[in-house]
Scaffold this motif. Structure first.
Motif, PDB file in Angstrom:
ATOM      1  N   ALA A   2       0.836  -1.214   0.000  1.00 54.38           N
ATOM      2  CA  ALA A   2       0.000   0.000   0.000  1.00 54.38           C
ATOM      3  C   ALA A   2       0.866   1.258   0.000  1.00 54.38           C
ATOM      4  CB  ALA A   2      -0.913  -0.011   1.218  1.00 54.38           C
ATOM      5  N   VAL A   4       0.667   5.802  -0.059  1.00 56.71           N
ATOM      6  CA  VAL A   4      -0.134   7.014   0.081  1.00 56.71           C
ATOM      7  C   VAL A   4       0.632   8.142  -0.609  1.00 56.71           C
ATOM      8  CG1 VAL A   4      -1.133   8.668   1.692  1.00 56.71           C
ATOM      9  CG2 VAL A   4      -1.118   6.250   2.273  1.00 56.71           C
ATOM     10  N   GLU A   6       0.302  12.296  -1.656  1.00 56.90           N
ATOM     11  CA  GLU A   6      -0.468  13.525  -1.496  1.00 56.90           C
ATOM     12  C   GLU A   6       0.204  14.651  -2.264  1.00 56.90           C
ATOM     13  OE1 GLU A   6      -2.439  13.001   2.876  1.00 56.90           O
ATOM     14  OE2 GLU A   6      -0.415  13.837   2.807  1.00 56.90           O
ATOM     15  N   GLU A  79     -12.135   6.146  -7.572  1.00 55.67           N
ATOM     16  CA  GLU A  79     -11.608   4.830  -7.227  1.00 55.67           C
ATOM     17  C   GLU A  79     -11.435   4.030  -8.495  1.00 55.67           C
ATOM     18  OE1 GLU A  79     -14.245   2.991  -4.414  1.00 55.67           O
ATOM     19  OE2 GLU A  79     -13.543   4.281  -2.784  1.00 55.67           O
ATOM     20  N   GLY A  92      -6.851   1.446  -6.293  1.00 54.22           N
ATOM     21  CA  GLY A  92      -6.660   2.561  -5.385  1.00 54.22           C
ATOM     22  C   GLY A  92      -7.688   3.633  -5.605  1.00 54.22           C
ATOM     23  N   ALA A  94      -8.446   8.208  -4.891  1.00 54.97           N
ATOM     24  CA  ALA A  94      -7.940   9.510  -4.462  1.00 54.97           C
ATOM     25  C   ALA A  94      -9.105  10.394  -4.059  1.00 54.97           C
ATOM     26  CB  ALA A  94      -7.153  10.177  -5.584  1.00 54.97           C
ATOM     27  N   ALA A 111      -5.260  13.319  -2.205  1.00 55.89           N
ATOM     28  CA  ALA A 111      -4.679  12.338  -1.289  1.00 55.89           C
ATOM     29  C   ALA A 111      -5.045  10.988  -1.883  1.00 55.89           C
ATOM     30  CB  ALA A 111      -5.254  12.493   0.112  1.00 55.89           C
ATOM     31  N   LYS A 113      -4.435   6.757  -2.431  1.00 62.51           N
ATOM     32  CA  LYS A 113      -3.973   5.511  -1.838  1.00 62.51           C
ATOM     33  C   LYS A 113      -3.933   4.484  -2.966  1.00 62.51           C
ATOM     34  CE  LYS A 113      -6.552   6.131   2.456  1.00 62.51           C
ATOM     35  NZ  LYS A 113      -7.457   7.100   1.869  1.00 62.51           N
ATOM     36  N   ASP A 115      -2.740   0.279  -4.027  1.00 68.46           N
ATOM     37  CA  ASP A 115      -2.344  -1.044  -3.572  1.00 68.46           C
ATOM     38  C   ASP A 115      -1.988  -1.844  -4.819  1.00 68.46           C
ATOM     39  OD1 ASP A 115      -1.903  -3.099  -1.809  1.00 68.46           O
ATOM     40  OD2 ASP A 115      -4.000  -3.726  -1.727  1.00 68.46           O
ATOM     41  N   GLU A 129       6.900   3.119  -5.207  1.00 66.77           N
ATOM     42  CA  GLU A 129       6.521   4.401  -4.624  1.00 66.77           C
ATOM     43  C   GLU A 129       6.994   5.564  -5.496  1.00 66.77           C
ATOM     44  OE1 GLU A 129       6.753   6.675  -0.328  1.00 66.77           O
ATOM     45  OE2 GLU A 129       7.172   4.531  -0.445  1.00 66.77           O
TER      46      GLU A 129
END
Length: 149
Positions: A2, A4, A6, A79, A92, A94, A111, A113, A115, A129
Motif C-alpha cells: 500500500a 499514500v 499527497e 476509485e 486505489g 484519491a 490524497a 492511496k 495497492d 513508490e
C-alpha cells in the motif's frame, strides 16, 4: 503493498471549469499517463485501458474507474482497479478537493492511496513508490496544463 501519495496543483482556471474537466473523459484520457482508452459507462463509471512501464515490467491494465462522494464543484473520490494479467493488479483511489484561489484560479489537492500485487509488487516498495508519485505528479500537472491553458 500500500502507498499514500499527497499533493496539490494550482490551476489557472475557475473552480467550475476545473470541476467540469475532472468529469470529462476526453480531458482525463489525455492527462492519465499511458491511457489508451477511457469511456463513460454511466455518469459515475468509466472503463479504461492503460499501458504502464514500472521498472522492467511493461503491462496493459484493463480497469474500471468509479466516481463517489460527489460534492460539485468542491470535490469527489475517484476509485479504480486495473488488472494487468501476469504483471499483477493495481487498485486505489484519491480524494480530490477544489478550492478557489481568487477569481480565476483553483487549488486542487489530492490524497491518493494505491495497492499493488503480483509481479509488480515484487519490484520493491521504493521503485513502486517513486513510480507512483511520478505518475500522480504527471497526471495532475498535465491536467492543470490542459485546463488552465
Amino acid at each position: 503493498m500500500a502507498l499514500v501519495i499527497e499533493g496539490e496543483e494550482r490551476i489557472s482556471a475557475p473552480v467550475d471549469k476545473v470541476w467540469a474537466a475532472l468529469n470529462d473523459p476526453a480531458v482525463l484520457k489525455e492527462a492519465i499517463p499511458g491511457c489508451q482508452k477511457l469511456e463513460m459507462k454511466s455518469p459515475t463509471e468509466m472503463a479504461a485501458t492503460v499501458v504502464l512501464k514500472i521498472g522492467p515490467i511493461k503491462a496493459t491494465f484493463q480497469g474500471e474507474v468509479t466516481l463517489k462522494n460527489l460534492n460539485p464543484p468542491n470535490g469527489y473520490t475517484i476509485e479504480g482497479e486495473g488488472k494487468g494479467g501476469i504483471a499483477g493488479f493495481a487498485k486505489g483511489g484519491a480524494d480530490v478537493t477544489l478550492a478557489a484561489d481568487g477569481d480565476n484560479a483553483t487549488i486542487l489537492k489530492y490524497a491518493a492511496k494505491a495497492d499493488v500485487g503480483g509481479k509488480i509488487a515484487q519490484l520493491g516498495s521504493r521503485l513502486i513508490e517513486s513510480t507512483s508519485k511520478k505518475l500522480a505528479g504527471q497526471f495532475f500537472s498535465t491536467f492543470g496544463e490542459k485546463v488552465g491553458g
